[in-house]
Design a protein around this motif. Structure first.
Motif, mmCIF file in Angstrom:
data_model
loop_
_atom_site.group_PDB
_atom_site.id
_atom_site.type_symbol
_atom_site.label_atom_id
_atom_site.label_comp_id
_atom_site.label_asym_id
_atom_site.label_seq_id
_atom_site.Cartn_x
_atom_site.Cartn_y
_atom_site.Cartn_z
ATOM 1 N N GLY A 1 0.808 -1.221 0.000
ATOM 2 C CA GLY A 1 0.000 0.000 0.000
ATOM 3 C C GLY A 1 0.837 1.263 0.000
ATOM 4 O O GLY A 1 2.008 1.260 -0.372
ATOM 5 N N MET A 2 0.228 2.354 0.433
ATOM 6 C CA MET A 2 0.870 3.670 0.402
ATOM 7 C C MET A 2 1.481 4.031 1.755
ATOM 8 O O MET A 2 1.863 5.168 1.969
ATOM 9 C CB MET A 2 -0.157 4.739 0.021
ATOM 10 C CG MET A 2 -0.684 4.644 -1.398
ATOM 11 S SD MET A 2 0.662 4.745 -2.606
ATOM 12 C CE MET A 2 1.220 6.431 -2.318
ATOM 13 N N VAL B 1 -4.912 3.774 13.350
ATOM 14 C CA VAL B 1 -4.416 5.160 13.416
ATOM 15 C C VAL B 1 -3.807 5.581 12.075
ATOM 16 O O VAL B 1 -3.326 4.756 11.310
ATOM 17 C CB VAL B 1 -3.391 5.362 14.559
ATOM 18 C CG1 VAL B 1 -3.925 4.779 15.862
ATOM 19 C CG2 VAL B 1 -2.049 4.758 14.213
ATOM 20 N N ASP B 2 -3.842 6.881 11.813
ATOM 21 C CA ASP B 2 -3.331 7.405 10.543
ATOM 22 C C ASP B 2 -1.834 7.660 10.579
ATOM 23 O O ASP B 2 -1.159 7.561 9.556
ATOM 24 C CB ASP B 2 -4.067 8.707 10.192
ATOM 25 C CG ASP B 2 -5.532 8.454 9.929
ATOM 26 O OD1 ASP B 2 -5.833 7.820 8.911
ATOM 27 O OD2 ASP B 2 -6.362 8.840 10.768
ATOM 28 N N SER B 3 -1.330 8.039 11.741
ATOM 29 C CA SER B 3 0.115 8.260 11.854
ATOM 30 C C SER B 3 0.549 7.920 13.271
ATOM 31 O O SER B 3 -0.228 8.070 14.229
ATOM 32 C CB SER B 3 0.496 9.700 11.478
ATOM 33 O OG SER B 3 -0.329 10.642 12.123
ATOM 34 N N PHE B 4 1.785 7.465 13.387
ATOM 35 C CA PHE B 4 2.301 6.980 14.668
ATOM 36 C C PHE B 4 3.748 7.420 14.802
ATOM 37 O O PHE B 4 4.551 7.258 13.887
ATOM 38 C CB PHE B 4 2.212 5.457 14.716
ATOM 39 C CG PHE B 4 2.780 4.845 15.978
ATOM 40 C CD1 PHE B 4 2.008 4.731 17.129
ATOM 41 C CD2 PHE B 4 4.097 4.395 16.022
ATOM 42 C CE1 PHE B 4 2.522 4.172 18.293
ATOM 43 C CE2 PHE B 4 4.620 3.836 17.189
ATOM 44 C CZ PHE B 4 3.829 3.726 18.326
ATOM 45 N N ASN B 5 4.070 7.985 15.955
ATOM 46 C CA ASN B 5 5.413 8.507 16.179
ATOM 47 C C ASN B 5 5.956 8.037 17.520
ATOM 48 O O ASN B 5 5.251 8.052 18.521
ATOM 49 C CB ASN B 5 5.360 10.050 16.150
ATOM 50 C CG ASN B 5 6.628 10.693 16.682
ATOM 51 O OD1 ASN B 5 6.588 11.401 17.679
ATOM 52 N ND2 ASN B 5 7.755 10.452 16.050
ATOM 53 N N GLN C 1 -0.530 19.141 10.041
ATOM 54 C CA GLN C 1 -0.623 19.837 8.761
ATOM 55 C C GLN C 1 -1.119 18.905 7.658
ATOM 56 O O GLN C 1 -1.816 19.330 6.744
ATOM 57 C CB GLN C 1 0.729 20.458 8.417
ATOM 58 C CG GLN C 1 0.992 21.690 9.279
ATOM 59 C CD GLN C 1 2.374 22.244 9.095
ATOM 60 O OE1 GLN C 1 3.339 21.481 9.115
ATOM 61 N NE2 GLN C 1 2.483 23.540 8.927
ATOM 62 N N THR C 2 -0.742 17.635 7.768
ATOM 63 C CA THR C 2 -1.217 16.659 6.787
ATOM 64 C C THR C 2 -2.724 16.463 6.940
ATOM 65 O O THR C 2 -3.463 16.410 5.947
ATOM 66 C CB THR C 2 -0.481 15.321 6.972
ATOM 67 O OG1 THR C 2 0.922 15.557 6.862
ATOM 68 C CG2 THR C 2 -0.897 14.315 5.918
ATOM 69 N N ALA C 3 -3.174 16.380 8.186
ATOM 70 C CA ALA C 3 -4.609 16.244 8.449
ATOM 71 C C ALA C 3 -5.367 17.447 7.887
ATOM 72 O O ALA C 3 -6.431 17.310 7.278
ATOM 73 C CB ALA C 3 -4.838 16.137 9.949
ATOM 74 N N LYS D 1 -0.057 5.772 7.634
ATOM 75 C CA LYS D 1 -0.810 4.662 7.044
ATOM 76 C C LYS D 1 -0.933 4.885 5.540
ATOM 77 O O LYS D 1 -0.937 3.952 4.755
ATOM 78 C CB LYS D 1 -2.207 4.613 7.684
ATOM 79 C CG LYS D 1 -2.997 3.364 7.384
ATOM 80 C CD LYS D 1 -4.289 3.383 8.198
ATOM 81 C CE LYS D 1 -5.028 2.066 8.103
ATOM 82 N NZ LYS D 1 -6.218 2.082 8.988
ATOM 83 N N ASP D 2 -1.036 6.151 5.156
ATOM 84 C CA ASP D 2 -1.155 6.503 3.742
ATOM 85 C C ASP D 2 -0.366 7.799 3.535
ATOM 86 O O ASP D 2 -0.732 8.840 4.069
ATOM 87 C CB ASP D 2 -2.633 6.703 3.381
ATOM 88 C CG ASP D 2 -2.817 6.981 1.899
ATOM 89 O OD1 ASP D 2 -1.824 7.295 1.209
ATOM 90 O OD2 ASP D 2 -3.973 6.890 1.430
#
Lengths: 486, 486
Positions: B138-139, B287-291, B157-159, B310-311
């Motif tokens: 995937g992406m 989740v969309d992003s993880f840090n 900012q991506t959101a 995630k994308d």
């Protein structure tokens, strides 16, 4: 691992680096690897149990180094110099070993104070305006950032915050517009995207310089359309041909329009250590923020980007929040002049370099690199097939006379050979080869070698007549090439 | 300086660090200096001519070290662990020595590929969802950032960019709102300020956990007021008491409301290397992003912050611009997943640490630190004057039973003594002392020493009856203290 083992490990690493740098001329500057090569060499997962450090050096040489571009090779003439010095390397080692990070003064007093002092040393070395001194009476000051990209972003957001404060209009954010030249670094456009500000890439004159009248015209057009001019990012030494915007003209307009003026001097800022280049910086006393990267030309290994504000009130307003503390009186809140909360002890590295090089050592470095570049210019001029297009502070563009075709073929041959690393550049509708004296190890014989290699390849160029007559034939693919390489 | 001199200089530095770390227990953890002390010791300007490196070590010890907070001292129990290991120190040295920076794959193939590989190693080590792998179909993918602050800013900012793309409304930017808990790190609030997004600091339950119903209520209120919910930043291991938001509940709401969900696991993310802590991470597949920061608990010296999407489509949309190139097919454009244009070769440092520690070594490190914290908890409990308030993954809060006064006085005494470094904390209207096992050099006798010191000071506390009865008396100044120390 105990400290005895660390002593062995660390000293082997020092020897590895000394050997690597001693033999860097013998390595081909560009690697001969296909995309994905390393993915295939290394295991799919981290090892379950720890390995001995000696195994890593073997695999470093076997797998990693063959895929490296050797940025400190004297045959590296691409991009812009990336600083390296023995003082910088050991400074970075010391930072890592002493460790810790810094937020407020309380968290690490020596780290905050050394940074304040080093920034003041830089102000004096570069003859920047006194209001940038951390010890000045006013609200000016500076600290170390990670990169010019972040410095530009912070300047843009500070400019935005300032206007939002001045205005009562809720929807102002949608109408803000910033200006830079079409020669500015891509990080400026990226910063504007990140700050949600429209950016105009204004045309430059034939010298790659952004002039006041062009800015004025664009501002007027934007104001008629309902936009609100917010910030100008002028460049002191563009990445392409190291051109200089006319700061004096831009500053006059910014002052009358109440627009924030930020200077991106990432590379060329270091040249200000030499009095003979300070004439380029007329108008600097009027700018709101100024950034240059000691990690480019000032021999401080990455990262170390210096940013000053004429008035830090606005950046503190931008970043202050409930949970963030403040410093004791008389200690500026430099933790509020940056995007992250914490900072590494980069001032230590800067201290090492400034002391070991000294002001005269850094001047000598700049003059030597510019001298080598001028020597290259003479070599190009001595071959009547070639013409030098631009030459500014170590950044040269040149081409084969006539249409673009032969120069494009020559660049292809150079890139295929991998022996020297140069970049393409397009300016005033001409295709050029861009050559920069990057490595601090470069000596005159290295320049001779690079030039001889270029001349040899030029002797063997075969190009069809059609291509010669129709120079636009290969333009599309070369544009892609330029984009891909930048 | 030539390479022979560099060998001497570098090896002296290695010995200096070995000695520094060997004797770190003998140094008082907090410095005894007044604000401005270093300004007075060092010259006003950089030296004109270069100095010999040996002079610097003398002045380092004389002027700089006395003003340092010793972050790797076993008596350092403040903030949160900041990683240090011999592998990390030498890794940082090697990064500096090999030098160079990286943008696209062309600029430094091995650097890009090692980073892709190391990020995949981390995904597997932490048992993160497979869609985060750079080699996934995937992406999804991840790369190294400078800090959690920047990771949060980039996620926000991506959101924002994603919502702006989905909406046709021009003025959407003014109405965006993000959510986090009142326990989240100050960097989250700062990131929202920088991204020009309104942020709600939502109340947590008695365990410091942000629950779904609280989020849902706030979203509904905001929607009624015309706001557009954009992003939730949940914390996996808060800075204060290492509490964990309920990701599963939050993820469900974010999915139904089409809100971006970012996880800040800066410190506690490393614990996921141990299977026994993975239950804390239920819902992470949504989740969309993880840090998380390997530079906190994973022994990788600063800086090294790992961020996955995630994308990556939206972050690339956010940062792509005309002048920025792209990588060959099959090589993700990680240079577009970050704020700056260039990156250091941090993957090399990560490679050194992961190989020399191994997965089991890192698990042992986490378990040892948690074990030492649990040992401290037992010590506190063994003294009936004290109560333990919270204890999560190495982060402990405790206090003297009864009103706040005595605990405040005890903290004052501890801070005056400078022998151990602890922080104040307020939770559920109680004043506490926050104690963290930070240094990787910490052993059981160090914990004994720290506790004995606290007990000794507690024995000698003299406080007025008034203060005991009226615990709010000193609250104002302690709030300032908490702000100043954070």
């Amino acid at each position: 691992m105990d400290t005895d083992e660390f002593r062995k490990f660390g000293k082997i690493a020092i020897d590895y680096l000394a050997n690597y740098l001693d033999t860097i001329r013998q390595r081909t500057v560009l690697p001969d690897v296909e995309p994905g090569y390393l993915q295939k060499c290394l295991p799919e997962s981290a090892p379950q149990t720890g390995e001995h450090w000696s195994e890593i050096f073997a695999e470093l040489e076997k797998f990693v180094v063959p895929g490296l571009t050797h940025w400190h090779s004297p045959s590296f003439h691409a991009y812009i110099p990336t600083a390296n010095s023995f003082a910088g390397i050991v400074g970075e080692l010391m930072m890592a070993g002493i460790g810790g990070i810094t937020t407020t003064w309380d968290s690490n007093p020596a780290s905050v104070e050394l940074e304040l002092k080093m920034m003041d040393w830089l102000v004096k070395m570069l003859n920047l305006p006194e209001h940038f001194l951390n010890t000045s009476d006013g609200m000016g000051g500076g600290c170390i950032q990670n990169s010019a990209s972040e410095s530009t972003l912070l300047a843009l957001q500070t400019a935005k915050r300032r206007l939002m404060d001045l205005s009562k209009e809720d929807t102002l954010g949608q109408k803000l517009v910033a200006y830079t030249s079409d020669q500015s670094n891509s990080s400026v456009e990226k910063a504007a995207l990140l700050a949600s500000i429209v950016i105009r890439l204004l045309p430059t004159d034939t010298n790659g310089c952004l002039r006041g009248e062009v800015l004025k015209k664009s501002i007027n057009e934007d104001k008629e359309k309902g936009f609100v001019p917010c910030c100008v990012i002028a460049t002191f030494g563009t990445t392409g041909i190291c051109s200089f915007d006319n700061v004096e003209e831009l500053a006059e307009i910014c002052r009358s329009e109440s627009i924030w003026l930020h200077i991106d001097a990432a590379y060329a800022g270091t040249a200000l250590v030499c009095p003979e280049y300070r004439y380029l910086m007329r108008g600097i006393d009027k700018v709101d923020s100024f950034n240059f990267n000691p990690h480019k030309w000032m021999r401080v290994n990455s990262d170390c980007s210096a940013l000053w504000f004429k008035d830090t009130t606005y950046v503190e307003k931008l970043t202050s929040c409930e949970k963030v503390g403040s410093n004791p009186d008389d200690i500026p809140n430099i933790h509020l002049w940056q995007i992250p909360n914490c900072r590494r002890f980069r001032a230590l590295k800067l201290w090492f370099v400034l002391r070991i090089q000294g002001v005269e050592g850094l001047r000598a470095h700049v003059r030597k690199q510019v001298g080598l570049a001028n020597y290259f210019v003479e070599l190009v001029k001595s071959d009547e097939r070639f013409e030098v297009c631009t030459s500014n502070l170590g950044v040269i563009t040149f081409r084969l006379k006539g249409p673009d075709g032969p120069t494009k073929l020559l660049l292809d041959k150079i890139r295929e050979g991998r022996k020297i690393f140069v970049m393409p550049y397009c300016h005033l509708n001409k295709f050029m080869i861009r050559f920069v004296v990057c490595s601090s190890f470069t000596e005159k014989p290295d320049i001779d070698n690079s030039w001889r290699h270029i001349e040899d390849l030029a002797n063997n160029i075969e190009y069809s007549k059609e291509e010669y007559i129709n120079p636009v034939l290969r333009t599309a693919s070369m544009k892609d090439e330029i984009r891909r390489r930048n």
